[in-house]
Design a protein around this motif. Structure first.
Motif: not given
Ligand code: SAM
Length: 234
Positions: A153-157, A181-183, A203-205, A230-231
């Protein structure tokens, strides 16, 4: 004849999907979202870390997002998780709680003071020091040094304008079946509004579009917090 409530609660339909005609938004959605966020209660340790985040003036993941992260970690029995943006450790505590008891959280932050607070939060929660690997530095300098196909799992915040570059590294780092997962993926509810063109929103879009179109991934947008993209890597 007995009367029944509408099967889809369509007395509260706000709009319908153009193709299927199914309801997409109900007028009482805000109440449901608030209920969803409070559905799981945060630990005292996470609440204390959240209070430290407020002192530093930095955001932390919402309770609903934390619960979703813990779920993702638990579903994969995660032994290796990477986090980009340690903050004061709120998300780290949720992730550690869901991970395998021997699992290690690698967590990156550019601010030494934030990471110090997170280390204190992990210790206060009784997390063994061997279960965390804090790395201090800019994410785009650190990530290329982390191994290929080694993480569950990699989480981006961290920095929203760099999230796409983090995601490129994350996909490389994930094993097959691992999750990204990107918050803040709805970025203050601006992403859904095409008229909003500021840098972080764009950037998020753009990141959402890229992950949606990437054939290596199985994506979904969860409406937790400010959006959790999430992907799963095929
Ligand atoms: C929103 S906070 C993280 C909150 C944390 N995930 C939590 O829920 O407790 C973002 C963090 O990213 C860090 N950060 C910002 N830009 C960064 C970069 N380029 N590289 C590494 N960390 C960065 C900030 O110092 C801050 O601690």
């Amino acid at each position: 004849m007995a009367t029944h409530p509408p099967a889809c609660g369509n007395d509260t339909i706000h709009s319908t999907h153009a193709r299927t005609g199914r309801p997409t938004i109900a007028a009482d959605k805000a109440q449901s979202w608030a209920y969803t966020e409070d559905f799981i209660t945060e630990s005292e340790a996470a609440a204390a870390a959240r209070a430290r985040a407020e002192e530093f003036g930095i955001p932390a993941v919402s309770t609903g997002t934390g619960a979703a992260l813990r779920l993702l970690a638990a579903a994969s029995h995660a032994r290796a998780v990477a986090e980009i943006g340690t903050g004061t450790g709120v998300s780290g505590l949720w992730l550690l709680d869901g991970m395998h008891p021997e699992g290690v959280l690698t967590t990156i932050d550019v601010e030494v003071e934030h990471q110090r607070a997170a280390k204190e939060a992990f210790a206060a929660a009784g997390v063994r020091a061997t279960r965390t690997r804090p790395i201090s530095g800019r994410a785009l300098d650190v990530l290329p040094r982390l191994a290929d196909a080694a993480y569950d799992l990699v989480f981006i915040d961290a920095e929203p304008s760099e999230a796409g570059d983090y995601a490129d590294q994350a996909v490389r780092m994930l094993r097959s079946g691992g999750s990204l997962a990107v918050t803040d993926a709805l970025w203050h509810d601006r992403v859904a509004d095409p008229a909003r063109r500021d840098e972080a929103t764009v950037a998020m879009r753009e990141l959402g579009r890229r992950l949606r179109e990437d054939e290596r991934l199985i994506p979904a947008m969860l409406p937790s917090g400010d959006g959790l993209l999430v992907a799963v890597k095929r």
